[in-house]
Design an enzyme around this catalytic site. Structure first.
Site, PDB file in Angstrom:
ATOM      1  N   HIS A 187     -49.308  -9.832  -4.715  1.00 43.29           N
ATOM      2  CA  HIS A 187     -48.952  -8.880  -5.773  1.00 43.29           C
ATOM      3  C   HIS A 187     -49.747  -7.586  -5.650  1.00 43.29           C
ATOM      4  O   HIS A 187     -49.258  -6.513  -5.995  1.00 43.29           O
ATOM      5  CB  HIS A 187     -49.161  -9.530  -7.136  1.00 43.29           C
ATOM      6  CG  HIS A 187     -48.294 -10.727  -7.341  1.00 43.29           C
ATOM      7  ND1 HIS A 187     -46.939 -10.638  -7.521  1.00 43.29           N
ATOM      8  CD2 HIS A 187     -48.578 -12.049  -7.324  1.00 43.29           C
ATOM      9  CE1 HIS A 187     -46.430 -11.857  -7.637  1.00 43.29           C
ATOM     10  NE2 HIS A 187     -47.400 -12.715  -7.515  1.00 43.29           N
ATOM     11  N   GLU A 428     -27.122 -13.372   6.503  1.00 43.79           N
ATOM     12  CA  GLU A 428     -28.500 -13.781   6.242  1.00 43.79           C
ATOM     13  C   GLU A 428     -28.914 -15.031   7.006  1.00 43.79           C
ATOM     14  O   GLU A 428     -30.081 -15.431   6.940  1.00 43.79           O
ATOM     15  CB  GLU A 428     -28.680 -14.055   4.748  1.00 43.79           C
ATOM     16  CG  GLU A 428     -28.407 -12.859   3.860  1.00 43.79           C
ATOM     17  CD  GLU A 428     -28.421 -13.228   2.401  1.00 43.79           C
ATOM     18  OE1 GLU A 428     -29.488 -13.139   1.785  1.00 43.79           O
ATOM     19  OE2 GLU A 428     -27.353 -13.617   1.875  1.00 43.79           O
ATOM     20  N   ASP A 452     -34.163 -13.041   4.867  1.00 35.95           N
ATOM     21  CA  ASP A 452     -33.738 -14.426   5.073  1.00 35.95           C
ATOM     22  C   ASP A 452     -33.340 -14.681   6.526  1.00 35.95           C
ATOM     23  O   ASP A 452     -33.610 -15.756   7.072  1.00 35.95           O
ATOM     24  CB  ASP A 452     -32.576 -14.774   4.139  1.00 35.95           C
ATOM     25  CG  ASP A 452     -33.059 -15.217   2.766  1.00 35.95           C
ATOM     26  OD1 ASP A 452     -34.162 -15.801   2.688  1.00 35.95           O
ATOM     27  OD2 ASP A 452     -32.352 -14.986   1.775  1.00 35.95           O
ATOM     28  N   CYS A 499     -29.913  -4.201   4.762  1.00 37.89           N
ATOM     29  CA  CYS A 499     -30.504  -3.955   3.439  1.00 37.89           C
ATOM     30  C   CYS A 499     -31.811  -4.704   3.239  1.00 37.89           C
ATOM     31  O   CYS A 499     -32.396  -4.646   2.168  1.00 37.89           O
ATOM     32  CB  CYS A 499     -29.515  -4.313   2.331  1.00 37.89           C
ATOM     33  SG  CYS A 499     -29.096  -6.062   2.261  1.00 37.89           S
TER      34      CYS A 499
END
Length: 539
Positions: A187, A428, A452, A499
């Protein structure tokens, strides 16, 4: 001078005074209580307060790091609503012990349970359990949340930082982050990238109090953290920082210019968004369109399914804001690491390979149809395209198209205006890439989800810190699958974009252009950087 190396999560440089961040050292004491029912009420009041805090943190994270990363606070809130966790804490109170001790006991028990699991995603929940337990204990003990106390911007140095800690910090007082632990997917790293701040994680150093207030240099180009450097070295780093700042200012001059290589090849550079408000950042960055609208975030942070009207309002708002620019809406991608209680999904040993995305939509068509109706109704207000995630077969695509036709027919009968909408799928998995020649016959475009695709191709959990070196996003197998997909798209006369995170990797921009990729969709903060990389090819 002291010199340490770490893993850089953003190329850049920061120079300033060091602030060592330390958590409040509160020790839970086990005490006996006389009124178990009153103590139980105190416990559950603290849990409710914690949930309210997490809701506020979610809203704050939306503004600072976007919906993608704000969802961690939804996960924390759901963990606080887990009946087994709450019952475990309550049972300790009913045995006659104080609520602080009860929460610590339950937290340790569940953290150990998660840490012992084989699945890396579930292991990562151990840290989340500790975070929420610490939050409830602080509330019970009346301890305020930690923050940084400084009058000037500083380099924050810590052992590690939780999502709650990073989001609560005053962003105007942070020059850079350095953490002893953590990974590129932590994070801290996410926050640093979203704020365009240099940061090092997994930095091999011993934290001592005497670094407070010393001059530090965080070099995200070389992965170095320097403490009290000699003047000559400091001068060199100042020059490097000035050049970095000048480069960022130069990127601003690219607004309004086309994404064309020196020899005339053009590629679209679009933006990824997660919510309606993200459109402003995309427009500010001069993105050519929206290449990925993650619609699943309309389903997160709530207790029930969004209605057709709610979804319609969101899609319509984005399409209107983007005007004549294309908006590619990804249908629901719940599952794997995106958990929503009201979907009532069963626990899975390997959720990344489980019941998720289009599999849920085809199994529960009532959910899918509501979303498609909202999108097609909104299509009248702009240039909408739809893409479907985790498709692995032509049979799935054909079933999707049948449902789409059903929805269009119903809306037509009801008198709703609609425009033509391109239909595409995400590539993916290796399976989808290998049969992309067949899939291309069924759709209008491909969008390659490299996150992925990389983990499935390499059999590597991309959230597993131990496998960071194995998760080679430039692996020849990954690049060959991308190239195969693009070639098969063009043979069928359709376009192909990327993307995933790899779209923003400017070390690969020329490779993608040479493959014939038609579109790169990246975070708004990366649009101009990618535009420059395109324009620099054969310049």
């Amino acid at each position: 001078m002291e010199k340490y190396t770490g893993k850089s999560v953003l190329r850049g440089i920061a120079i300033g005074r060091i602030y060592r961040y330390e958590k409040s050292d509160y020790q839970v004491v086990k005490t006996e209580i006389s009124d178990a029912e009153a103590e139980k009420e105190r416990l559950f009041n603290a849990v409710e307060t914690a949930k309210k805090q997490l809701t506020a943190l979610y809203e704050e994270a939306l503004a600072n790091v976007g919906e993608d990363h704000a969802m961690i606070f939804d996960v924390h809130k759901m963990l606080l609503e887990d009946e087994d966790y709450l019952d475990a804490a309550a049972s300790v109170v009913l045995e006659g012990y104080n609520a602080e001790y009860a929460v610590e006991t339950a937290g340790n028990q569940f953290a150990e349970l998660f840490a012992s699991m084989d699945d890396e995603y579930m292991k990562a929940r151990a840290a989340d359990i500790k975070d929420i337990s610490a939050r409830v204990i602080r509330i019970l003990a009346g301890i305020p949340e930690d923050g940084i106390q400084t009058d000037e911007p500083v380099i924050v140095v810590a052992d590690d930082l939780t999502p709650s800690e990073t989001v609560k910090m005053d962003k105007n007082k942070i020059l850079a982050f350095v953490t002893v632990r953590g990974s590129a997917n932590s994070h801290t790293a996410i926050l640093a990238r979203s704020m365009n701040l240099p940061a090092l994680v997994n930095t091999k150093m011993q934290l001592t109090d005497d670094i407070n207030g010393k001059i530090g240099v965080v070099d995200g180009f070389d992965g170095e953290f320097l403490i009290e450097p000699e003047q000559a070295i400091l001068d060199d780093k100042i020059l490097l920082k000035n050049q970095w700042v000048a480069d960022l200012e130069a990127l601003e001059q690219l607004k309004g210019k086309d994404n064309v290589t020196g020899d005339g090849r053009r590629i679209d550079v679009f933006a990824n968004i997660g919510k309606v408000n993200d459109v402003e950042a995309a427009l500010e960055a001069d993105a050519g369109g929206i290449g990925l609208f993650r619609s699943e975030f309309l389903y997160l942070g709530r207790d029930s399914f969004p209605t057709e009207e709610e979804q319609f309002a969101s899609y319509k708002a984005v399409l209107e804001k983007m005007g004549d620019k294309k908006v590619v809406i990804r249908t629901l991608d719940i599952g794997a690491d995106k958990k929503v209680d009201y979907f009532n999904l069963e626990a899975e040993e390997n959720p990344a390979l489980g019941f998720r995305a289009i599999r849920i939509c085809l199994d529960r068509p009532e959910i899918f149809i509501t979303q498609l109706r909202a999108i097609y109704r909104a299509s009248a207000y702009g240039r909408a395209a739809i893409m479907f995630p985790m498709v692995v077969s032509t049979a799935e695509v054909k079933r999707i198209k049948e449902i789409v036709e059903q929805v269009k027919a119903e809306l037509g009968v009801e008198g709703y205006p609609m425009k033509e909408v391109e239909l595409g799928i995400m590539i993916e998995t290796p399976a989808a890439a290998v049969i992309s020649d067949e899939l291309a016959k069924e759709v209008d475009f491909f969008s390659i989800g490299t996150n992925d695709l990389t983990q499935y191709t390499l059999a590597v959990d991309r959230q597993n810190q131990k496998l960071e070196s194995t998760c080679d996003t430039h692996h020849p197998a990954v690049l060959r699958l991308i190239e195969m997909t693009v070639q098969n798209a063009h043979k069928a006369g359709i376009w192909a974009g990327i993307c995933g995170e790899l779209a923003a990797d400017t070390l690969l921009t020329e490779t993608f252009v040479n493959m014939g990729v038609d579109e790169l969709s990246v975070s708004a903060s990366s649009v101009l950087k990618v535009r420059k990389a395109v324009r620099d090819i054969n310049a």
